[in-house]
Design an enzyme around this catalytic site. Structure first.
Site, PDB file in Angstrom:
ATOM      1  N   CYS A 103       0.951  -1.059   0.013  1.00 40.07           N
ATOM      2  CA  CYS A 103      -0.003  -0.276  -0.006  1.00 40.07           C
ATOM      3  C   CYS A 103       0.663   1.067   0.071  1.00 40.07           C
ATOM      4  CB  CYS A 103      -0.908   0.075   1.114  1.00 40.07           C
ATOM      5  SG  CYS A 103      -1.980  -1.260   1.336  1.00 40.07           S
ATOM      6  N   HIS A 352      -9.278   2.919  -2.853  1.00 36.79           N
ATOM      7  CA  HIS A 352      -7.969   2.325  -2.469  1.00 36.79           C
ATOM      8  C   HIS A 352      -7.198   1.634  -3.476  1.00 36.79           C
ATOM      9  CE1 HIS A 352      -4.323   1.348  -0.382  1.00 36.79           C
ATOM     10  NE2 HIS A 352      -4.643   0.700   0.663  1.00 36.79           N
TER      11      HIS A 352
END
Length: 398
Positions: A103, A352
């Site tokens: 991430c 995301h």
């Protein structure tokens, strides 16, 4: 050992200081929907072309770009950064590097770009991309020799613990006392602020349409805490993370152009000087706390404190994770610090796209600090599966 930062420059006027002078992104699409047919190259190449257009003569000719660095987590391999650079028409001599810090990949890519520029490169394009919709199916080898599909790669060895991010968010909420009510309230705030920013046109200058897709797909009107309270726990019967107060799985790309300060002055462009970056490790059981030591490291390296920071962009993977971090920093995004913590919404509302999300933070800071003349200093930070954190401190210049 305490986390340490890479201090890029103690003085933003130094000619070798790396500076972000252009920042673009695609709309963010929910996986399987508006951008489902677009692969990582199809998402990235238009963003790179837009950056080249923003820079005019500097990047308007082939082979002027020194490097393209992209973060990507679940793509096809084969170095998407190089393929996207070629597809964008940047020239045969422009190399590409693809990095994976899960991430935090997009933010790490920009950190690497800053190091390239500080070491002598003139122009590096950096960011990240994720197409969850077109990610290949991966097979894991079983003890009997067979192979079965799996959802994610391992974050940590079994003897340390390898929780998924959702389970880890539930554990963090419990460990730090972040209530379900606060999580839902924060999620409502994220959607409302993202919708408000979009309606005000604050995203317009950063967006690069992909075909007919011109706007972020996920933000929802009409959400309130009462409605979110009806959502069931998503990762365990006793958990507090739900589909409503967590991010969505998404497709999208984001990238920036990084030059040295002498080039920025010659172009007479405003920008964001990259003052310091940090990456750090924390226990894999509570990966959501990764940004805490990383942020503290860049503040210490630059001699700044929270009174100096006017904008903080943190990847909102889960409301519990963001609130646990802001609690550690003594910030209140639902109260006194509402205008500096993700003031225009974040991943809970926008989505995301894993490899791109860290770069999205810098694009958002560029819009707030440079395009709209906002605060002088900004911070970007993200938590990483397996127990890591990445942070970057920037300063508006020009």
């Amino acid at each position: 050992m305490p986390a340490t930062a890479r201090l890029l420059t103690p003085d933003p006027t130094d000619p070798r200081t790396p500076v972000v002078v252009a920042a673009r992104r695609t709309p963010v699409g929910t996986a399987g929907r508006s951008l489902a047919a677009v692969d990582v190259v199809g998402l990235t190449a238009p963003v790179l072309r837009a950056l080249a257009g923003d820079l005019g003569d500097l990047a308007g000719h082939p082979d002027v770009v020194d490097e393209v660095v992209l973060g990507n987590c679940m793509g096809p391999g084969g170095d998407p950064a190089r393929v996207a650079a070629l597809a964008a028409g940047l020239g045969l001599a422009v190399p590409g590097l693809t990095v994976d810090r899960q991430c935090g990949s997009g933010l790490e890519a920009i950190s690497l770009a800053a190091l390239h520029v500080a070491a002598g490169d003139r122009l590096v394009l950096a960011g990240g991309v994720e197409s969850a919709s077109t990610a290949p199916t991966r097979l894991a080898l079983q003890p009997d020799g067979s192979r079965v599909p799996y959802d994610r790669a391992r974050f940590s060895p079994d003897d340390i613990g390898d929780p998924g991010m959702g389970e880890a968010a539930d554990a963090l909420a419990l460990a730090r006392g972040v209530s379900r009510e606060r999580q839902d309230a924060y999620a409502v705030r994220s959607h409302r602020r993202a919708l408000g920013a979009s309606a005000a046109g604050w995203f317009d200058a950063e967006l690069v349409p992909i075909g007919a897709v011109e706007r972020d797909e996920r933000p929802r009107a009409g959400l309130d805490p009462t409605r979110l309270a009806r959502f069931r726990p998503a990762f365990g019967p006793d958990g507090t993370a739900t589909a409503g107060n967590s991010c969505g799985i998404s497709d999208g790309a984001a990238a920036v152009a990084v030059v040295d300060e002498s080039t920025r002055r010659a172009l007479d462009l405003p920008g964001l000087a990259i003052r310091a970056t940090a990456s750090t490790g924390v226990h894999p059981a509570l990966p959501g706390l990764g940004p805490v030591p990383a942020v503290e490291a860049v503040l210490k390296a630059t001699g700044l404190d929270w009174d100096d920071i006017g904008a903080l962009e943190v990847t909102e993977a889960f409301a519990a994770q963001l609130l646990a971090c802001t609690d550690e920093w003594g910030l209140d995004p639902l109260g006194a610090d509402a205008e500096r913590v993700c003031p225009e919404g974040g991943a809970i509302a926008l989505g995301h796209p894993w490899g791109a999300s860290g770069a999205l933070l810098v694009v958002r800071l560029f819009s707030q600090l440079v395009r709209r003349g906002g605060p002088r200093f900004g911070l970007a930070a993200c938590a990483v599966g397996g127990g890591q954190g990445v942070a970057m401190l920037v300063e508006r210049v020009g």
